[in-house]
Design an enzyme around this catalytic site. Structure first.
Site, PDB file in Angstrom:
ATOM      1  CD  GLU A  72      -2.605   1.640   0.567  1.00  0.00           C
ATOM      2  OE1 GLU A  72      -3.180   1.017   0.066  1.00  0.00           O
ATOM      3  OE2 GLU A  72      -2.350   2.947   0.111  1.00  0.00           O
ATOM      4  CG  ASP A  99       2.947   3.841  -6.548  1.00  0.00           C
ATOM      5  OD1 ASP A  99       2.119   5.150  -6.196  1.00  0.00           O
ATOM      6  OD2 ASP A  99       2.599   3.186  -7.893  1.00  0.00           O
ATOM      7  CG  ASP A 121      -7.328   5.349  -6.113  1.00  0.00           C
ATOM      8  OD1 ASP A 121      -8.169   4.043  -5.258  1.00  0.00           O
ATOM      9  OD2 ASP A 121      -6.155   5.166  -5.631  1.00  0.00           O
ATOM     10  CB  THR A 195     -12.085  -5.108   0.250  1.00  0.00           C
ATOM     11  OG1 THR A 195     -13.108  -4.143  -0.430  1.00  0.00           O
ATOM     12  CG2 THR A 195     -11.439  -6.456  -0.257  1.00  0.00           C
ATOM     13  CD  GLU A 196     -11.861   1.005   5.130  1.00  0.00           C
ATOM     14  OE1 GLU A 196     -11.003   0.574   4.655  1.00  0.00           O
ATOM     15  OE2 GLU A 196     -12.629   1.970   5.834  1.00  0.00           O
ATOM     16  CD  GLU A 198     -15.891  -7.733  -1.476  1.00  0.00           C
ATOM     17  OE1 GLU A 198     -14.774  -7.920  -1.448  1.00  0.00           O
ATOM     18  OE2 GLU A 198     -17.109  -8.695  -1.861  1.00  0.00           O
TER      19      GLU A 198
HETATM   20  C1  LIG Z   1      -9.935   2.142  -3.130  1.00  0.00           C
HETATM   21  S1  LIG Z   1      -8.862   1.852  -2.229  1.00  0.00           S
HETATM   22  C2  LIG Z   1      -9.207   0.099  -1.874  1.00  0.00           C
HETATM   23  C3  LIG Z   1      -8.433  -0.378  -0.502  1.00  0.00           C
HETATM   24  C4  LIG Z   1      -9.047  -1.938  -0.786  1.00  0.00           C
HETATM   25  N1  LIG Z   1      -8.232  -2.366  -1.436  1.00  0.00           N
HETATM   26  C5  LIG Z   1     -10.268  -1.841  -0.111  1.00  0.00           C
HETATM   27  O1  LIG Z   1     -10.360  -2.791  -0.906  1.00  0.00           O
HETATM   28  O2  LIG Z   1     -11.081  -2.087   1.029  1.00  0.00           O
HETATM   29  C6  LIG Z   1      -7.238   1.441  -2.855  1.00  0.00           C
HETATM   30  C7  LIG Z   1      -6.152   1.602  -2.344  1.00  0.00           C
HETATM   31  O3  LIG Z   1      -5.321   1.238  -3.000  1.00  0.00           O
HETATM   32  C8  LIG Z   1      -4.389   2.057  -2.776  1.00  0.00           C
HETATM   33  N2  LIG Z   1      -3.313   2.588  -4.414  1.00  0.00           N
HETATM   34  C9  LIG Z   1      -3.689   3.473  -5.454  1.00  0.00           C
HETATM   35  N3  LIG Z   1      -3.101   2.855  -6.425  1.00  0.00           N
HETATM   36  C10 LIG Z   1      -1.170   2.539  -5.651  1.00  0.00           C
HETATM   37  C11 LIG Z   1      -0.669   2.218  -6.127  1.00  0.00           C
HETATM   38  N4  LIG Z   1      -0.172   2.937  -7.432  1.00  0.00           N
HETATM   39  N5  LIG Z   1       0.330   1.636  -5.272  1.00  0.00           N
HETATM   40  C12 LIG Z   1      -0.288   1.239  -4.029  1.00  0.00           C
HETATM   41  N6  LIG Z   1      -1.576   1.486  -3.428  1.00  0.00           N
HETATM   42  C13 LIG Z   1      -2.225   2.365  -4.129  1.00  0.00           C
HETATM   43  C14 LIG Z   1      -4.481   3.574  -2.337  1.00  0.00           C
HETATM   44  O4  LIG Z   1      -3.790   4.255  -1.351  1.00  0.00           O
HETATM   45  C15 LIG Z   1      -5.778   3.009  -1.622  1.00  0.00           C
HETATM   46  O5  LIG Z   1      -5.604   2.635  -0.655  1.00  0.00           O
END
Ligand SMILES: C[S@@+](CC[C@H](N)C(=O)[O-])C[C@H]1O[C@@H](n2cnc3c(N)ncnc32)[C@H](O)[C@@H]1O
Length: 215
Positions: A72, A99, A121, A195-196, A198
Site C-alpha cells: 500500500e 507504490d 482506484d 474488503t472495506e 466492498e
Molecule cells: C479504493 S482503495 C481500496 C482499498 C482496499 N483494497 C479495499 O478494497 O478496501 C484503493 C487503495 O489502493 C491504494 N493504491 C492506489 N494506487 C496504488 C499504487 N499505485 N500503489 C500502491 N497502492 C495504491 C490507495 O492508496 C488506496 O488505499
C-alpha cells in the site's frame, strides 16, 4: 483533531510493529521466503493497494502455509493494516509501504504465485488509463514477477473499469475464470472475504464484479 494527532505518531507506531514490515524491502527481492522465515517451496501471495487491511488480515490466517505480502502506498492507511496484523499476531502477513509502479524493485522474476487487486482506484479511461493497476503495462510487469500458471484475482464495483480490465487481461494472454458481475449473489460468495470498500459499495446496493485471470 484525533485524526491529526494520530497521524503525527506514524513513525513511533510503525516502529512498534516493526516485525510486520521492512525498512528496505528491496533487500528482500528474490528472497522473501528466507527474509520472512518461510520454507523455500511456500507460495507467495501479494495484495496491491491493501488499504486498512480488512482483506489481508482475514485471508492470511485462512491460508497459514502461504507467505502473504500486502502493499500500500499511503503510509497512514497501511499503518492501520500493520497494526491489525500486529495485534492479531498473524505470523504469515507482512507489508510493503510503496507504490505498485515500483514492484520490480521488490520482487524477482517468477517469485509470486498469486496477486489480489481489490477496488483499485478507477482513474479515467480517457485521461489516465495508464494509472489503472490493470493497465497492460502493469499486467506485463506482473507476468514477469509471477510463476507459470500464476493468477490475479480482481474485484471492483466499477463496470467500466471491469470491462477495461477484462480487455487488458485478454490482450496480455491471461485466461479468465470465475467471472461474475454480481459476486454477492453468485456461487463464489461462500469463500469471499469482503474488503472495506466492498462493504461500502454493497451497502449502497452496487453489485461487485470479480474475475480470476490466470497465466
Ligand atoms: C479504493 S482503495 C481500496 C482499498 C482496499 N483494497 C479495499 O478494497 O478496501 C484503493 C487503495 O489502493 C491504494 N493504491 C492506489 N494506487 C496504488 C499504487 N499505485 N500503489 C500502491 N497502492 C495504491 C490507495 O492508496 C488506496 O488505499
Amino acid at each position: 483533531m484525533a485524526r491529526g494527532r494520530k497521524k503525527r505518531h506514524i513513525p513511533e507506531r510503525m516502529e512498534r510493529c516493526s516485525e510486520r514490515w521492512f525498512e528496505a524491502p528491496l533487500l528482500n527481492r528474490g528472497k522473501w521466503r528466507e527474509a520472512c522465515g518461510f520454507p523455500a517451496g511456500c507460495e507467495i501471495w501479494l495484495e496491491l493497494g491493501c488499504g486498512k487491511g480488512q482483506f489481508c488480515t482475514q485471508m492470511a490466517p485462512r491460508n497459514p502455509d502461504v507467505l502473504y505480502i500486502a502493499l500500500e502506498r499511503d503510509s497512514s492507511v497501511i499503518l492501520a493494516a500493520i497494526e491489525k496484523a500486529h495485534e492479531q499476531q498473524i505470523p504469515n502477513l507482512f507489508f510493503i509501504n510503496a507504490d505498485a509502479t515500483l514492484l520490480e524493485n521488490y520482487f524477482d522474476e517468477n517469485e509470486i504465485d498469486r496477486i489480489f487487486i481489490n477496488f483499485c482506484d478507477p482513474w479515467s479511461r480517457r485521461n489516465k488509463p495508464k494509472r489503472r493497476l490493470t493497465y497492460r503495462a502493469f499486467l506485463e510487469m506482473y507476468k514477469k514477477l509471477m510463476k507459470d500458471h500464476g493468477s490475479i484475482a480482481f474485484k471492483t464495483d466499477n463496470d467500466e473499469l471491469f470491462d477495461f480490465s477484462l480487455e487488458e487481461f485478454l490482450a496480455c494472454g491471461f485466461t479468465l475464470s470465475e467471472l461474475t458481475r454480481d459476486l454477492h449473489s453468485s456461487e463464489y460468495d461462500t469463500e469471499n472475504i469482503r474488503t472495506e470498500f466492498e462493504q461500502k459499495f454493497a451497502d449502497q446496493g452496487i453489485p461487485i464484479k470479480r474475475v480470476v485471470a490466470t497465466l
